[in-house]
Design a protein around this motif. Structure first.
Motif, PDB file in Angstrom:
ATOM      1  N   ARG A 223     -42.582  18.659  55.512  1.00 62.00           N
ATOM      2  CA  ARG A 223     -43.836  18.011  55.872  1.00 62.00           C
ATOM      3  C   ARG A 223     -44.040  18.163  57.353  1.00 62.00           C
ATOM      4  NH1 ARG A 223     -45.929  12.396  53.446  1.00 62.00           N
ATOM      5  NH2 ARG A 223     -47.433  12.565  55.088  1.00 62.00           N
ATOM      6  N   ARG A 224     -45.224  18.505  57.768  1.00 60.58           N
ATOM      7  CA  ARG A 224     -45.499  18.665  59.198  1.00 60.58           C
ATOM      8  C   ARG A 224     -45.821  17.333  59.869  1.00 60.58           C
ATOM      9  NH1 ARG A 224     -43.947  23.610  60.587  1.00 60.58           N
ATOM     10  NH2 ARG A 224     -44.695  25.175  59.146  1.00 60.58           N
ATOM     11  N   THR A 225     -46.419  16.425  59.137  1.00 57.46           N
ATOM     12  CA  THR A 225     -46.750  15.124  59.710  1.00 57.46           C
ATOM     13  C   THR A 225     -45.855  14.070  59.097  1.00 57.46           C
ATOM     14  OG1 THR A 225     -48.412  14.686  58.037  1.00 57.46           O
ATOM     15  CG2 THR A 225     -49.154  15.767  60.060  1.00 57.46           C
ATOM     16  N   GLY A 226     -45.535  13.080  59.851  1.00 51.97           N
ATOM     17  CA  GLY A 226     -44.680  12.012  59.368  1.00 51.97           C
ATOM     18  C   GLY A 226     -44.124  11.231  60.535  1.00 51.97           C
ATOM     19  N   PRO A 227     -43.346  10.224  60.249  1.00 49.15           N
ATOM     20  CA  PRO A 227     -42.876   9.353  61.316  1.00 49.15           C
ATOM     21  C   PRO A 227     -41.822   9.973  62.228  1.00 49.15           C
ATOM     22  CG  PRO A 227     -42.038   8.632  59.203  1.00 49.15           C
ATOM     23  CD  PRO A 227     -42.970   9.747  58.946  1.00 49.15           C
ATOM     24  N   GLY A 228     -41.087  10.974  61.779  1.00 46.32           N
ATOM     25  CA  GLY A 228     -40.100  11.639  62.625  1.00 46.32           C
ATOM     26  C   GLY A 228     -38.947  10.744  63.028  1.00 46.32           C
ATOM     27  N   ARG A 229     -38.496  10.895  64.267  1.00 47.91           N
ATOM     28  CA  ARG A 229     -37.335  10.147  64.753  1.00 47.91           C
ATOM     29  C   ARG A 229     -37.608   8.642  64.785  1.00 47.91           C
ATOM     30  NH1 ARG A 229     -32.563  10.753  67.299  1.00 47.91           N
ATOM     31  NH2 ARG A 229     -32.021   9.224  68.879  1.00 47.91           N
ATOM     32  N   ARG A 230     -38.800   8.267  65.186  1.00 52.99           N
ATOM     33  CA  ARG A 230     -39.139   6.840  65.233  1.00 52.99           C
ATOM     34  C   ARG A 230     -39.064   6.220  63.841  1.00 52.99           C
ATOM     35  NH1 ARG A 230     -44.937   5.410  67.329  1.00 52.99           N
ATOM     36  NH2 ARG A 230     -44.588   7.571  67.844  1.00 52.99           N
ATOM     37  N   GLY A 231     -39.504   6.956  62.831  1.00 57.93           N
ATOM     38  CA  GLY A 231     -39.425   6.457  61.466  1.00 57.93           C
ATOM     39  C   GLY A 231     -37.989   6.317  60.989  1.00 57.93           C
ATOM     40  N   ALA A 232     -37.130   7.224  61.425  1.00 59.58           N
ATOM     41  CA  ALA A 232     -35.722   7.127  61.036  1.00 59.58           C
ATOM     42  C   ALA A 232     -35.080   5.892  61.654  1.00 59.58           C
ATOM     43  CB  ALA A 232     -34.983   8.390  61.472  1.00 59.58           C
ATOM     44  N   VAL A 233     -35.408   5.621  62.907  1.00 56.57           N
ATOM     45  CA  VAL A 233     -34.866   4.428  63.570  1.00 56.57           C
ATOM     46  C   VAL A 233     -35.409   3.165  62.913  1.00 56.57           C
ATOM     47  CG1 VAL A 233     -34.832   3.148  65.740  1.00 56.57           C
ATOM     48  CG2 VAL A 233     -34.455   5.612  65.746  1.00 56.57           C
ATOM     49  N   ILE A 234     -36.705   3.167  62.590  1.00 54.12           N
ATOM     50  CA  ILE A 234     -37.306   2.016  61.910  1.00 54.12           C
ATOM     51  C   ILE A 234     -36.639   1.797  60.558  1.00 54.12           C
ATOM     52  CG2 ILE A 234     -39.415   1.235  60.757  1.00 54.12           C
ATOM     53  CD1 ILE A 234     -40.969   2.437  63.104  1.00 54.12           C
ATOM     54  N   SER A 235     -36.353   2.875  59.854  1.00 49.64           N
ATOM     55  CA  SER A 235     -35.697   2.761  58.547  1.00 49.64           C
ATOM     56  C   SER A 235     -34.317   2.140  58.670  1.00 49.64           C
ATOM     57  CB  SER A 235     -35.597   4.143  57.914  1.00 49.64           C
ATOM     58  OG  SER A 235     -34.880   4.091  56.720  1.00 49.64           O
TER      59      SER A 235
ATOM     60  N   GLY B 158     -32.310   6.572  56.449  1.00 56.00           N
ATOM     61  CA  GLY B 158     -32.638   6.657  57.873  1.00 56.00           C
ATOM     62  C   GLY B 158     -31.537   7.325  58.677  1.00 56.00           C
ATOM     63  N   GLY B 159     -30.287   7.059  58.323  1.00 55.72           N
ATOM     64  CA  GLY B 159     -29.171   7.717  58.999  1.00 55.72           C
ATOM     65  C   GLY B 159     -29.153   9.213  58.742  1.00 55.72           C
ATOM     66  N   PHE B 160     -29.461   9.624  57.509  1.00 56.18           N
ATOM     67  CA  PHE B 160     -29.543  11.049  57.213  1.00 56.18           C
ATOM     68  C   PHE B 160     -30.669  11.704  58.011  1.00 56.18           C
ATOM     69  CE2 PHE B 160     -27.566  10.588  52.746  1.00 56.18           C
ATOM     70  CZ  PHE B 160     -26.300  10.817  53.278  1.00 56.18           C
ATOM     71  N   ALA B 161     -31.800  11.003  58.118  1.00 53.85           N
ATOM     72  CA  ALA B 161     -32.928  11.559  58.886  1.00 53.85           C
ATOM     73  C   ALA B 161     -32.574  11.651  60.365  1.00 53.85           C
ATOM     74  CB  ALA B 161     -34.176  10.706  58.687  1.00 53.85           C
ATOM     75  N   LEU B 162     -31.861  10.679  60.895  1.00 51.09           N
ATOM     76  CA  LEU B 162     -31.422  10.749  62.308  1.00 51.09           C
ATOM     77  C   LEU B 162     -30.423  11.879  62.512  1.00 51.09           C
ATOM     78  CD1 LEU B 162     -30.956   7.047  63.430  1.00 51.09           C
ATOM     79  CD2 LEU B 162     -32.513   8.734  64.388  1.00 51.09           C
ATOM     80  N   ALA B 163     -29.545  12.089  61.559  1.00 45.38           N
ATOM     81  CA  ALA B 163     -28.564  13.165  61.693  1.00 45.38           C
ATOM     82  C   ALA B 163     -29.228  14.536  61.635  1.00 45.38           C
ATOM     83  CB  ALA B 163     -27.513  13.045  60.596  1.00 45.38           C
ATOM     84  N   ARG B 164     -30.282  14.674  60.874  1.00 40.90           N
ATOM     85  CA  ARG B 164     -30.998  15.941  60.782  1.00 40.90           C
ATOM     86  C   ARG B 164     -31.809  16.233  62.053  1.00 40.90           C
ATOM     87  NH1 ARG B 164     -31.551  19.398  56.074  1.00 40.90           N
ATOM     88  NH2 ARG B 164     -30.447  18.315  54.439  1.00 40.90           N
ATOM     89  N   ARG B 165     -32.272  15.192  62.703  1.00 37.48           N
ATOM     90  CA  ARG B 165     -33.131  15.376  63.884  1.00 37.48           C
ATOM     91  C   ARG B 165     -32.326  15.808  65.106  1.00 37.48           C
ATOM     92  NH1 ARG B 165     -38.059  16.338  63.490  1.00 37.48           N
ATOM     93  NH2 ARG B 165     -38.375  15.585  65.571  1.00 37.48           N
ATOM     94  N   THR B 166     -31.054  15.464  65.165  1.00 39.64           N
ATOM     95  CA  THR B 166     -30.283  15.785  66.371  1.00 39.64           C
ATOM     96  C   THR B 166     -29.476  17.045  66.196  1.00 39.64           C
ATOM     97  OG1 THR B 166     -28.490  14.363  65.577  1.00 39.64           O
ATOM     98  CG2 THR B 166     -30.118  13.411  67.087  1.00 39.64           C
TER      99      THR B 166
END
Length: 126
Positions: A61-73, A118-126
């Motif tokens: 997905r090109r749009t979405g919450p990104g890193r901020r959404g992962a932290v919020i999760s 959310g942890g998986f999303a944070l791990a993918r972003r870094t």
């Protein structure tokens, strides 16, 4: 048997046995029920936002919450687990007594899912 004994025996049983007391009414919203419902909703919101952040981090997905959404999760998930544990610890009775124990278990489970996603999303972003 006398009529007084027939009418007084159930009252004596309720007075001497605490488990014989009626549980909360199904139509009342006790504080335990309210907190467990709110914790479940917060955990569910965290899981949804974390799922969207995970989709964005994988490039689907090109749009979405990104890193901020992962932290919020992660934050919402931990809050749901904490409030669910608080309700579970302070519940007076077992399941089905109207103290919110079942809802708190569900809230802890959903909060754990939100934290993990959310942890998986944070791990993918870094």
């Amino acid at each position: 048997m006398s009529v007084g004994f027939m009418l007084g025996a159930p009252l004596l049983a309720v007075a001497t046995h605490p488990l014989a007391l009626p549980s909360a009414s199904p139509y009342e919203l006790s504080s335990g029920r309210l907190l467990s419902i709110l914790a479940g909703v917060v955990g569910l919101a965290g899981a949804v936002v974390g799922g969207l952040a995970l989709l964005r981090s994988t490039g689907r997905r090109r749009t979405g919450p990104g890193r901020r959404g992962a932290v919020i999760s992660v934050v919402f998930g931990m809050a749901a687990v904490a409030v669910g544990a608080l309700v579970a610890v302070t519940a007076d009775g077992g399941l089905g007594t109207g103290n919110g124990l079942g809802g708190s278990i569900v809230a802890m489970f959903v909060g754990l899912i939100a934290t993990t996603v959310g942890g998986f999303a944070l791990a993918r972003r870094t």
